[in-house]
Design a protein around this motif. Structure first.
Motif, PDB file in Angstrom:
ATOM      1  N   TRP A  80      90.159   4.768  34.489  1.00 25.74           N
ATOM      2  CA  TRP A  80      89.301   3.306  35.598  1.00 25.74           C
ATOM      3  C   TRP A  80      89.824   3.749  37.103  1.00 25.74           C
ATOM      4  O   TRP A  80      89.733   4.652  37.444  1.00 25.74           O
ATOM      5  N   LEU A  81      88.618   2.817  37.208  1.00 25.59           N
ATOM      6  CA  LEU A  81      88.380   3.275  39.122  1.00 25.59           C
ATOM      7  C   LEU A  81      89.123   1.286  39.660  1.00 25.59           C
ATOM      8  O   LEU A  81      87.949   0.342  39.303  1.00 25.59           O
ATOM      9  N   GLN A  82      90.116   1.007  40.229  1.00 24.31           N
ATOM     10  CA  GLN A  82      90.297   0.372  40.798  1.00 24.31           C
ATOM     11  C   GLN A  82      89.213  -0.404  42.293  1.00 24.31           C
ATOM     12  O   GLN A  82      90.386   0.702  42.717  1.00 24.31           O
ATOM     13  N   MET A  83      88.595  -0.293  42.486  1.00 19.68           N
ATOM     14  CA  MET A  83      87.560  -1.038  43.541  1.00 19.68           C
ATOM     15  C   MET A  83      88.484  -2.679  44.213  1.00 19.68           C
ATOM     16  O   MET A  83      87.952  -3.722  43.614  1.00 19.68           O
ATOM     17  N   SER A  84      88.981  -2.111  46.086  1.00 18.47           N
ATOM     18  CA  SER A  84      88.955  -3.472  46.333  1.00 18.47           C
ATOM     19  C   SER A  84      88.557  -3.711  47.741  1.00 18.47           C
ATOM     20  O   SER A  84      87.594  -2.422  48.372  1.00 18.47           O
ATOM     21  N   SER A  85      88.254  -4.787  48.271  1.00 18.41           N
ATOM     22  CA  SER A  85      87.618  -4.835  49.459  1.00 18.41           C
ATOM     23  C   SER A  85      85.980  -4.347  49.852  1.00 18.41           C
ATOM     24  O   SER A  85      85.814  -3.680  50.551  1.00 18.41           O
ATOM     25  N   LEU A  86      85.647  -4.396  48.479  1.00 17.80           N
ATOM     26  CA  LEU A  86      84.218  -3.808  48.106  1.00 17.80           C
ATOM     27  C   LEU A  86      83.457  -4.858  49.334  1.00 17.80           C
ATOM     28  O   LEU A  86      83.085  -5.589  50.195  1.00 17.80           O
ATOM     29  N   LYS A  87      82.391  -3.485  49.579  1.00 20.78           N
ATOM     30  CA  LYS A  87      81.090  -3.582  50.882  1.00 20.78           C
ATOM     31  C   LYS A  87      80.461  -3.074  50.176  1.00 20.78           C
ATOM     32  O   LYS A  87      80.056  -3.020  49.346  1.00 20.78           O
ATOM     33  N   SER A  88      79.077  -3.949  51.127  1.00 26.55           N
ATOM     34  CA  SER A  88      77.325  -4.816  49.924  1.00 26.55           C
ATOM     35  C   SER A  88      77.482  -2.521  50.539  1.00 26.55           C
ATOM     36  O   SER A  88      76.667  -2.156  49.175  1.00 26.55           O
ATOM     37  N   GLU A  89      77.641  -1.159  51.088  1.00 24.16           N
ATOM     38  CA  GLU A  89      77.509  -0.113  50.413  1.00 24.16           C
ATOM     39  C   GLU A  89      77.867   0.320  49.445  1.00 24.16           C
ATOM     40  O   GLU A  89      77.892   1.561  49.168  1.00 24.16           O
ATOM     41  N   ASP A  90      79.150  -0.632  48.930  1.00 24.55           N
ATOM     42  CA  ASP A  90      79.737   0.562  47.125  1.00 24.55           C
ATOM     43  C   ASP A  90      78.292  -0.115  46.943  1.00 24.55           C
ATOM     44  O   ASP A  90      78.535   0.582  46.167  1.00 24.55           O
ATOM     45  N   THR A  91      77.894  -0.737  47.048  1.00 22.03           N
ATOM     46  CA  THR A  91      76.680  -1.277  45.494  1.00 22.03           C
ATOM     47  C   THR A  91      75.751  -0.166  44.929  1.00 22.03           C
ATOM     48  O   THR A  91      74.551   1.002  45.777  1.00 22.03           O
ATOM     49  N   ALA A  92      75.998   0.338  43.718  1.00 22.15           N
ATOM     50  CA  ALA A  92      75.214   1.207  43.238  1.00 22.15           C
ATOM     51  C   ALA A  92      75.683   1.810  42.055  1.00 22.15           C
ATOM     52  O   ALA A  92      75.923   0.777  41.366  1.00 22.15           O
ATOM     53  N   VAL A  93      75.352   2.514  41.176  1.00 24.37           N
ATOM     54  CA  VAL A  93      75.147   2.879  39.646  1.00 24.37           C
ATOM     55  C   VAL A  93      76.424   3.289  39.485  1.00 24.37           C
ATOM     56  O   VAL A  93      76.857   4.800  40.403  1.00 24.37           O
ATOM     57  N   TYR A  94      77.713   3.600  38.852  1.00 20.26           N
ATOM     58  CA  TYR A  94      78.948   4.343  38.963  1.00 20.26           C
ATOM     59  C   TYR A  94      78.882   5.187  37.505  1.00 20.26           C
ATOM     60  O   TYR A  94      78.623   4.329  36.174  1.00 20.26           O
ATOM     61  N   LEU A  95      79.496   6.578  37.128  1.00 20.08           N
ATOM     62  CA  LEU A  95      78.712   7.220  36.315  1.00 20.08           C
ATOM     63  C   LEU A  95      80.825   7.558  36.346  1.00 20.08           C
ATOM     64  O   LEU A  95      81.261   8.179  37.211  1.00 20.08           O
ATOM     65  N   CYS A  96      81.098   7.568  34.902  1.00 19.00           N
ATOM     66  CA  CYS A  96      82.396   8.204  34.837  1.00 19.00           C
ATOM     67  C   CYS A  96      81.684   9.959  34.559  1.00 19.00           C
ATOM     68  O   CYS A  96      80.865  10.465  33.439  1.00 19.00           O
ATOM     69  N   ASN A  97      82.259  11.244  34.331  1.00 24.65           N
ATOM     70  CA  ASN A  97      82.422  12.014  34.113  1.00 24.65           C
ATOM     71  C   ASN A  97      83.799  12.460  33.855  1.00 24.65           C
ATOM     72  O   ASN A  97      84.888  12.394  34.522  1.00 24.65           O
ATOM     73  N   ALA A  98      83.657  13.721  32.663  1.00 28.32           N
ATOM     74  CA  ALA A  98      84.904  14.382  32.405  1.00 28.32           C
ATOM     75  C   ALA A  98      84.717  15.652  32.233  1.00 28.32           C
ATOM     76  O   ALA A  98      83.389  16.235  31.933  1.00 28.32           O
ATOM     77  N   ARG A  99      85.364  16.658  32.497  1.00 29.89           N
ATOM     78  CA  ARG A  99      84.876  18.238  33.163  1.00 29.89           C
ATOM     79  C   ARG A  99      85.988  18.957  32.497  1.00 29.89           C
ATOM     80  O   ARG A  99      87.288  19.119  33.244  1.00 29.89           O
ATOM     81  N   HIS A 100      86.380  19.308  31.601  1.00 29.58           N
ATOM     82  CA  HIS A 100      87.489  21.176  30.782  1.00 29.58           C
ATOM     83  C   HIS A 100      87.294  21.597  32.025  1.00 29.58           C
ATOM     84  O   HIS A 100      87.059  21.605  32.912  1.00 29.58           O
ATOM     85  N   THR A 101      88.990  21.728  31.962  1.00 25.00           N
ATOM     86  CA  THR A 101      89.696  22.429  33.609  1.00 25.00           C
ATOM     87  C   THR A 101      89.054  23.698  33.251  1.00 25.00           C
ATOM     88  O   THR A 101      89.116  24.375  34.173  1.00 25.00           O
TER      89      THR A 101
END
Length: 119
Positions: A80-101
């Protein structure tokens, strides 16, 4: 079939909050580092936050430090990504990534969820 599915994006006013979810299927996230990236129109993809295997380490970009929180639950196979105090510059497509260690070929991306911060 390996999948990462993001949800929780939407339109929010400046100063508001959103919680993004990313659910993995087809594999177990326990051996994976997990990250959230974002990409705004005309800009390069940017690493926002990442959490290590076992949640021992969390890192944030300077632009979101103190406002965003990343968390994971390996039983629920989710991050999860909890986002607070959002700003206009946070506008974007948010993508999740999983990378094996250790196995770099095991690197998965979700399709993304749109976050728009606007009044």
């Amino acid at each position: 079939q390996v999948q990462l599915v993001e949800s929780g994006g939407g339109l929010v006013q400046p100063g508001g909050s959103l919680r993004l979810s990313c659910i993995a299927s087809g594999f177990s996230i326990g051996w994976y580092g997990l990250s959230w990236y974002r990409q705004a129109p005309g800009k390069e993809r940017e690493l926002v936050a990442r959490i290590s295997m076992g949640a021992g380490t969390k890192d944030y970009s300077d632009s979101v430090q103190g406002r965003f929180t990343i968390s994971r639950d390996d039983v629920k196979n989710a991050v999860w990504l909890q986002m607070s105090s959002l700003k206009s510059e946070d506008t974007a497509v948010y993508l999740c990534n999983a990378r094996h260690t250790t196995l770099s070929d095991f690197d998965y991306w979700g399709q993304g969820t749109q976050v728009t911060v606007s009044s």
